[in-house]
Design a protein around this motif. Sequence first.
Motif, short mmCIF file in Angstrom:
data_model
loop_
_atom_site.label_atom_id
_atom_site.label_comp_id
_atom_site.label_asym_id
_atom_site.label_seq_id
_atom_site.Cartn_x
_atom_site.Cartn_y
_atom_site.Cartn_z
N GLU B 16 0.82 -1.21 0.00
CA GLU B 16 0.00 0.00 0.00
C GLU B 16 0.87 1.27 0.00
N SER B 17 0.24 2.36 -0.36
CA SER B 17 1.01 3.60 -0.41
C SER B 17 1.38 4.03 1.00
N GLY B 18 2.56 4.60 1.14
CA GLY B 18 3.00 5.15 2.40
C GLY B 18 3.46 4.14 3.44
N GLU B 36 11.39 12.64 4.51
CA GLU B 36 10.55 13.34 3.54
C GLU B 36 10.85 12.87 2.13
N LEU B 37 10.58 11.62 1.90
CA LEU B 37 10.79 11.04 0.58
C LEU B 37 9.51 11.23 -0.22
N ALA B 38 9.62 11.79 -1.42
CA ALA B 38 8.42 12.04 -2.22
C ALA B 38 7.73 10.73 -2.61
N ALA B 39 6.43 10.82 -2.75
CA ALA B 39 5.67 9.63 -3.14
C ALA B 39 6.10 9.19 -4.54
N GLN B 67 -0.29 3.61 -4.81
CA GLN B 67 -1.62 4.15 -5.04
C GLN B 67 -2.45 3.27 -5.96
N ARG B 92 -0.36 0.67 10.84
CA ARG B 92 -1.62 0.91 10.13
C ARG B 92 -2.23 -0.41 9.70
N ASP B 94 -4.89 -1.10 8.19
CA ASP B 94 -5.46 -1.20 6.84
C ASP B 94 -4.42 -1.66 5.82
N THR B 95 -3.16 -1.31 6.05
CA THR B 95 -2.15 -1.75 5.08
C THR B 95 -1.91 -3.25 5.19
N LYS B 98 -4.99 -5.15 3.52
CA LYS B 98 -4.97 -5.14 2.05
C LYS B 98 -4.00 -6.14 1.43
#
Lengths: 1007, 206
Positions: B16-18, B36-39, B67, B92, B94-95, B98
Amino acid sequence: MRGTAQWLHKMAADSEPESEVFEITDFTTASEWERFISKVEEVLNDWKLIGVSSGKPLEKGVYTTGIWEEKSDEISFADFRFSITHHYLVQEASGKDGKEELVEDVLPLSMQDLLCMNNDFPPRAHCLVRWYGLREFVVIAPAANNDAVLSESKCNLLLSSVSIALGNTGCQVPLFVQIHHKWRRMYVGECQGPGVRTDFEMVHLRKVPNQYTHLSGLLDIFKSKIGCSLTPLPPVSIAIRLTYVLQDWQQYFWPQQPPDIDALIGGEVGGLEFGKLPFGACEDPVSELHLAATWPHLTEGIIVDNDVYSDLDPIQAPQWSVRVRKADNLQCLLGDFLTEFFKLCRRKESADEILGRSTFEEDGKEVADITHALSKLTEPAPVPIHKLSVTNMVHSAKKKIRKHRGVDDSPLNNEVLNTLMLFLFPDDADKLTDGSEARLSTSRNNPPPESEEYNLYSQFKSAPSDSLTYKLALCLCMINFYHGGVKGVAHLWQEFVVEMRRRWEKNYLIPELANGSPDLRCCLLHQKLQMLNCCIERKKARDEGKKPYTSDRSPSGSSGDTGKAVDRSGGDYQKETEKERGEVGKSWESWSDSEEEFFECLSDTEELKGNGQENGKKGGTKEGNKESANLKPEGRLHPHGKLTLLHPGEPLYIPVTQEPAPMTEDLLEEQSEVLAKLGTSAEGAHLRARMQSACLLSDMESFKAANPGCCLEDFVRWYSPRDYIEEEVVDEEGNRVLKGELSARMKIPSNMWVEAWETAKPVPARRQRRLFDDTREAEKVLHYLAVQKPADLARHLLPCVIHAAVLKVKEEETLEDIASVKKIIKQIISHSSKVLRFPNPEDKKLEEIIAQIMSAEAIIARARSLKAKFGIEKCDQEEEKEDLERFVNCLLEQPEVSVIGAGRGPAGSIIHKLFLNAQRMTESSDEVATMTSLDEELKRSGSSDERRLNLGAVTDFPPPAGRELILRITVPRPAPYSKPLPQRMYSVITKEDFRLAGAFSADTTFF
Amino acid sequence: MDEDILTTLKILIIGESGVGKSSLLLRFTDDTFDPELAATIGVDFKVKTISVDGNKAKLAIWDTAGQERFRTLTPSYYRGAQGVILVYDVTRRDTFVKLDNWLNELETYCTRNDIVKMLVGNKIDKENRAVDRNEGLKFARKHSMLFIEASAKTCDGVQCAFEELVEKIIQTPGLWESESQNRGVKLSNQEEGYGERACGGYCSML
């Protein structure tokens, strides 16, 4: 360096004070012969064959069931090289403790084995095992490429070497030397034990001396060879085996015949259908049946067998065993199909070369003949009719070929081609208006989806068994076999490509391909076809959407440009259709040259329209989000649950988005290579992200269009919800409220998401630049298809053909239920899934797979032949039938099968009948009459003696093709007061070969 | 340079994302951590050579965007992968929930059935754990995967995860091909390389 060190070391050693007295043995003058002997001894030592041999007595049949192994080395006598090989039956290590109890003068194992009757006539063994019953021996034979040892003096020299080596080492394993030409299989040898020695001698003749054709003559020679003066001599024990060969199967002629292709095309589908592979042997896969009648334990005097009379009636033999000889180079249909198809892979020619026309020639002609070219222009183009029938299409394609070649001898005739195209494209049959054409039955029995069998395609990387690709592979396979080989293949392929282009142009979906983007588990060709289908689907959707599209748009557009845009698009549409028509017309003439200019226009229209629209809007978008909020939302799919936009508070809509571009594996490879080439640096990563951001940007634009006044937070809540972090906070008034913000990573200044968001304009998906240029991709696929040579095609489709062949073998196997074939099928599947999944598998590995399939086919064919011969189908007694089936299965899997009940059992009586029929055939001319009465006669006649009388001169069996005898006795040799020792003689008589192999032991203590 | 590399392996990181896929990769390849690594957009790619039991393997690691919308794009990169790292965030739930979807996806798009799968529970440095270690363990066992908990931030378990995965791949016969096996051109290049080296050695002795 190293040398020096050693030298120093030596010096140090030498300087040690102690001096010893050495006894010097001089080997400097040793002869070649001595060296040879020492070499033999060395090898025997290395192999640990020295000393008392021990082992358990041999169990019954252990020579067949056990494992034989061999060890080899090379030794030389001067410059003549010999190979020395130790053959032995692998035995469980016998208890070492037992060894010490052994008394000194126990006979060597080999000498005991000479008398053991448990392993007479093994079905498969080294000849020395067969002749002497040995479990272990060493053979010295001239090495490969060396001449045979022919002269008597050399033979004697070798034998003496052996004798000396055995004596020196105390080795108890028999040692043989091979003499004379290899094919004669002549061996002499020796075995030594404490105070005993056995000499192995041999006689080999082309013609049998008359007095040795029967037992009494052989007994005489055995006794005279023993030369024992003991009276009375103990009786000789005898084992006899007579082998009878049945070659005539006339009464069962082989039912399988090559399928009649004309009948197939004529509509009368016989054993063969398109989409089915043929199966079975073209000739009888069982060439001979060998019946061995054995009398394992006879004693001298019990039976009579001399030149005038014999008691040896095979019917009376206590043991029967049967073996079958497989036909050499058996021709099987499925195997032939596969092999021929595989051969295609090695062809180098292109389709054009094969069909005998070169594009150069063609172009040259057309340019030269201007008038012709002009008239061509003025000629009404063969305008495609909408309800185009396959026949029509085929004719036109054929006409094309005819025109180019000037003669009407295209490899596939019309009828065949029509049938094939209808089979491949059954949807065309539905479109036929006249209805006179026969519809192909669609009830092909495919395995149900999700079954293991159905999913085989992902293991083989072929294509689903109900797909067009799979069917195409089978058709090409058949065309290759029955219709002009590679020419036919090239022809059908051209027709296929023409059809693909027609479908693309007419927006007809290609049938029997799974929807969606290419399935990467399938072969590349299948993916290409799926890709083409994706293109057709999109083009179709676009073309169909065109008309409502234009009318739809006028009310929605509020700007003054709308009218113009409509006009324009209308015009475009017209132009397009014209072009399309021209295009189609052109393609009938020649589809090989590029039509890019037309197709580019076609693909550009959409964009033009988009731009037109956008121009009108530009003023609005530039001013920013707040202003654009006044714009009419466009391209909404549906509301996103209960989410509302953060600022205006309107419901948040999920936009209609562009679907991602479908990809075939080669495109994907290309793309990932490009991406990987950017390297792992930060810039590389950035560039990579940018290259892939088209999709993100497109989605953002759609989102903006659907949600006027939205912000990045809104987008992120839909697109990457975990990057919008909501927290419960207590506000100034003490209420708990949800406060949300972008995640840290989304807040990084000028990160690509922010950047993309800022550049994104509110444009609905349908007016965006297409992410996937179906026109270009379709042209690429069509070009790819057009340049495939027959060899390329064969390579593409070989997995499908192998897949089909495996399914065929599987299907046939279920009818017969043969364990060994089940095993082979499993092997083929696991082997294939390893080989076929990698690109460009090696030819050798592919050949192996094909060979495995062929062997499975041959076994099934053999099983069927045997079942027919033993009349299993006709057998009404359940129990008997089962027994027979078991018997046949054994015949397939074992080298030799014993017949339960010998000549009296159910299998035995069938075999007897088979021989009897064959005998009658050869003896009498009026076969028919005899054959019919045979069964009753057999039943009527009680005992065999009676029958023999009845039949008179006609015997049930032919003369035996082989007579084997083993004579054994234990007597003292050489003198009556010597130790009694085992003596043995084996004799075999065939049509043109007579051999006596004797092992005579003697007490050496006082001699 | 590359002569002694046994094989090149394609490894995939999904989840999952993040959940920290890119962070895990960055920790493994560059041994750094960037909060702070960009998505990730689409797929990203990194290379690293590691040595497991004396076998050098070159890893081409494909990092994917988590995503939902990118999922239509990324599965095409599953093709030909020998190993996959499936990541969830232990804080999390939810991750974790999934994961089944990801396995399904893998099943659908992966071209081989013997691919080695590893489950990584990331972010164990955080205090608000929501998924127990045993749950992860149970899931991995149920789906025959390797399992480890890790933290890209504190470096815990990251190196180990990649090494374990590579070792397992190398132990699986038929899953990978040795560099010299299938590529004739490469082989001859290699031999040339050896030749030069041998010559060099001889010269220096003189």
